[in-house]
Design an enzyme around this catalytic site. Sequence first.
Site, PDB file in Angstrom:
ATOM      1  N   LYS A   1     -56.496  42.952  31.743  1.00 49.64           N
ATOM      2  CA  LYS A   1     -55.611  41.795  31.661  1.00 49.64           C
ATOM      3  C   LYS A   1     -54.403  42.079  30.769  1.00 49.64           C
ATOM      4  O   LYS A   1     -53.308  41.546  31.014  1.00 49.64           O
ATOM      5  CB  LYS A   1     -56.390  40.571  31.165  1.00 49.64           C
ATOM      6  CG  LYS A   1     -57.394  40.053  32.193  1.00 49.64           C
ATOM      7  CD  LYS A   1     -56.703  39.709  33.517  1.00 49.64           C
ATOM      8  CE  LYS A   1     -57.643  39.094  34.527  1.00 49.64           C
ATOM      9  NZ  LYS A   1     -56.956  38.706  35.790  1.00 49.64           N
TER      10      LYS A   1
ATOM     11  N   TYR B   1     -62.591  44.406  30.570  1.00 47.87           N
ATOM     12  CA  TYR B   1     -61.890  43.385  31.357  1.00 47.87           C
ATOM     13  C   TYR B   1     -60.605  42.974  30.647  1.00 47.87           C
ATOM     14  O   TYR B   1     -59.547  42.829  31.268  1.00 47.87           O
ATOM     15  CB  TYR B   1     -62.809  42.170  31.531  1.00 47.87           C
ATOM     16  CG  TYR B   1     -62.142  40.933  32.083  1.00 47.87           C
ATOM     17  CD1 TYR B   1     -61.883  40.795  33.440  1.00 47.87           C
ATOM     18  CD2 TYR B   1     -61.777  39.882  31.228  1.00 47.87           C
ATOM     19  CE1 TYR B   1     -61.274  39.648  33.940  1.00 47.87           C
ATOM     20  CE2 TYR B   1     -61.181  38.735  31.718  1.00 47.87           C
ATOM     21  CZ  TYR B   1     -60.924  38.628  33.075  1.00 47.87           C
ATOM     22  OH  TYR B   1     -60.321  37.490  33.571  1.00 47.87           O
TER      23      TYR B   1
END
Length: 248
Positions: free
Chosen positions: A158, A154
């Site tokens: 980002k 994740y």
Amino acid sequence: MQRWKDRVALVTGASVGIGAAIAAELVRCARDVDKIQKLAAECQSSAFAGVLVPFRCDLTNEEEILSMFAAIKAEHKGVDVCINNAGLAHPQSLLSGKTSSWKNMMDVNVLALSICTHEAYQSMKERNVDDGHIIHVNSLCGHRLIKFADLQFYTATKYAVTALTEALKQELRGEKSHIRATCISPGLVETKFFSRFYCNDAQKSAAVHTNCKAVEAVDVANAVIYVLGAPPHVQIGDVLIQHVEETL
């Protein structure tokens, strides 16, 4: 904010959490349409100045994204503000994660954001809108690597959002455009993010919030309002948000 009166803002992932808070704040100064319709009714009953229009869209499906922008064009002429808020995470590390989960995170957090950015820019360009704004709701994870294996893929998505925001600003300058681009990067926010992350395992979710101080979704929404309220000649590139007691 007066210059945004009667303008059109698209907020992705507006059914819950940060997206819902942003949508409500925009109306006042996704896929889960039922929740957005409820929010729209609440905004209407509060006699807010703006109007919230729910639209169902699966952001992993490019055709649905394009259909959404086509509908906005047909009904509202186009987009003046695009807030790429939708994002998701799965607890999948690099060494033991599943490809399907990695792909799902890339599809929503990176590709959908990029497609929405492209379509929003084209919408502004074809209408000669030169004062629009594209905002990416990022994360502190997009700027620093946390020693938490479940979040590391994740985090990679980002980091991509951080790079894409900088690239967008460079491309807009190259086009001599006054459309602005901003990245808003909160740390832990009091939402259902970790409840969903851990598939409603209340104990694991609670542990995260016990160990870290969280800000509220409305704090992120207020940052969006601040950014949009800046004078047209001011470019706010990145806003980092975290609890005053959090040292992450």
